[in-house]
Design a protein around this motif. Structure first.
Motif, short mmCIF file in Angstrom:
data_model
loop_
_atom_site.label_atom_id
_atom_site.label_comp_id
_atom_site.label_asym_id
_atom_site.label_seq_id
_atom_site.Cartn_x
_atom_site.Cartn_y
_atom_site.Cartn_z
N THR A 43 0.92 -1.20 0.10
CA THR A 43 0.06 0.07 -0.05
C THR A 43 0.80 1.20 -0.09
N GLY A 44 0.71 2.17 -0.87
CA GLY A 44 1.46 3.17 -1.10
C GLY A 44 1.13 4.02 -2.38
N LEU A 45 2.45 4.49 -2.96
CA LEU A 45 2.29 5.08 -4.18
C LEU A 45 3.35 4.53 -5.30
N CYS A 46 3.03 4.04 -6.22
CA CYS A 46 3.71 3.64 -7.65
C CYS A 46 4.04 4.80 -8.60
N THR A 47 5.39 4.89 -8.40
CA THR A 47 5.66 5.84 -9.72
C THR A 47 6.25 5.01 -10.75
N VAL A 48 5.84 5.53 -12.24
CA VAL A 48 6.24 4.80 -13.24
C VAL A 48 6.99 5.81 -14.15
N PHE A 49 8.28 5.62 -14.34
CA PHE A 49 9.02 6.44 -14.88
C PHE A 49 9.81 6.09 -16.07
N VAL A 50 9.80 7.09 -17.30
CA VAL A 50 10.45 6.66 -18.54
C VAL A 50 11.74 7.09 -18.65
N ARG A 51 12.69 6.23 -19.00
CA ARG A 51 14.31 6.82 -18.89
C ARG A 51 14.61 7.50 -20.18
N HIS A 52 13.58 8.24 -21.00
CA HIS A 52 14.20 8.39 -22.25
C HIS A 52 13.45 9.98 -22.52
N THR A 53 14.08 10.73 -23.25
CA THR A 53 13.71 12.28 -23.67
C THR A 53 12.65 12.21 -24.76
N GLU B 287 7.47 12.70 -18.18
CA GLU B 287 8.27 11.41 -18.15
C GLU B 287 7.89 10.41 -16.87
N SER B 288 6.67 10.69 -16.40
CA SER B 288 6.29 10.00 -15.12
C SER B 288 4.85 10.13 -14.90
N VAL B 289 4.55 9.22 -14.13
CA VAL B 289 3.07 9.06 -13.41
C VAL B 289 3.20 8.65 -12.21
N SER B 290 2.21 8.83 -11.18
CA SER B 290 2.24 8.21 -10.07
C SER B 290 0.63 7.64 -9.75
N VAL B 291 0.71 6.46 -9.39
CA VAL B 291 -0.56 5.85 -9.25
C VAL B 291 -0.47 5.35 -7.48
N PRO B 292 -1.99 5.61 -6.94
CA PRO B 292 -2.19 4.93 -5.58
C PRO B 292 -1.81 3.48 -5.65
N VAL B 293 -1.54 2.70 -4.75
CA VAL B 293 -1.48 1.36 -4.61
C VAL B 293 -2.19 1.15 -3.25
N GLU B 294 -3.06 0.15 -3.48
CA GLU B 294 -3.80 -0.43 -2.23
C GLU B 294 -3.83 -2.06 -1.98
N ASP B 295 -3.39 -2.61 -1.12
CA ASP B 295 -3.35 -4.04 -1.01
C ASP B 295 -2.74 -4.70 -2.19
N GLY B 296 -1.45 -4.03 -2.76
CA GLY B 296 -0.92 -5.03 -3.79
C GLY B 296 -1.53 -4.61 -5.24
N ASP B 297 -2.57 -3.91 -5.49
CA ASP B 297 -3.21 -3.47 -6.54
C ASP B 297 -3.11 -1.97 -6.97
N LEU B 298 -2.88 -1.66 -8.22
CA LEU B 298 -2.96 -0.28 -8.57
C LEU B 298 -4.32 0.06 -8.44
#
Length: 127
Positions: free
Chosen positions: A28-38, A89-100
């Motif tokens: 449970t927390g926050l998932c950050t998805v980050f693209v390493r490219h410009t 380059e990124s988005v943040s998605v909440p995570v609850e009990d192992g699920d996005l």
């Protein structure tokens, strides 16, 4: 972390399942998805096929590939850099009990702006 391979210069790929696979069981927390490219980006949006095509068309309309860009003297891909700047380059998605914790129609979409290429996407979950 995972890789995304694209076949087109501009292409939208639904990576939601791949992101979800990186989330620890029960987290449970926050998932950050980050693209390493410009010249690529990531967004949260509906993955409906018509909308995916609209996103590609929208990018071309906002930043035409045949524009007169100074960066094109170096790499001939200024349009891709500018599109990626708008997408982010990124988005943040909440995570609850192992699920996005995405909304009903939301998915994580990788947007290629300078393909075809193989790209690296980082996924970090902070509990």
């Amino acid at each position: 972390m995972f890789e995304v391979r694209t076949d087109e210069r501009t292409q939208v790929v639904d990576v939601t399942d791949r992101v979800a696979a990186e989330v620890p069981v029960g987290a449970t927390g926050l998932c950050t998805v980050f693209v390493r490219h410009t010249t690529a980006g990531v967004v949260v949006q509906e993955p409906e096929s018509g909308l995916l095509a609209d996103i590609e068309s929208f990018a071309e309309e906002l930043v035409p590939s045949d524009g007169d860009y100074r960066h094109d003297r170096i790499d001939d891909n200024a349009d891709a850099h500018l599109r990626a700047t708008l997408l982010g380059e990124s988005v943040s998605v909440p995570v609850e009990d192992g699920d996005l914790a995405l909304g009903t129609w939301q998915s994580v979409l990788f947007v290629e702006c300078d393909g075809p290429r193989t790209r690296t996407v980082d996924v970090v979950v902070t509990e």
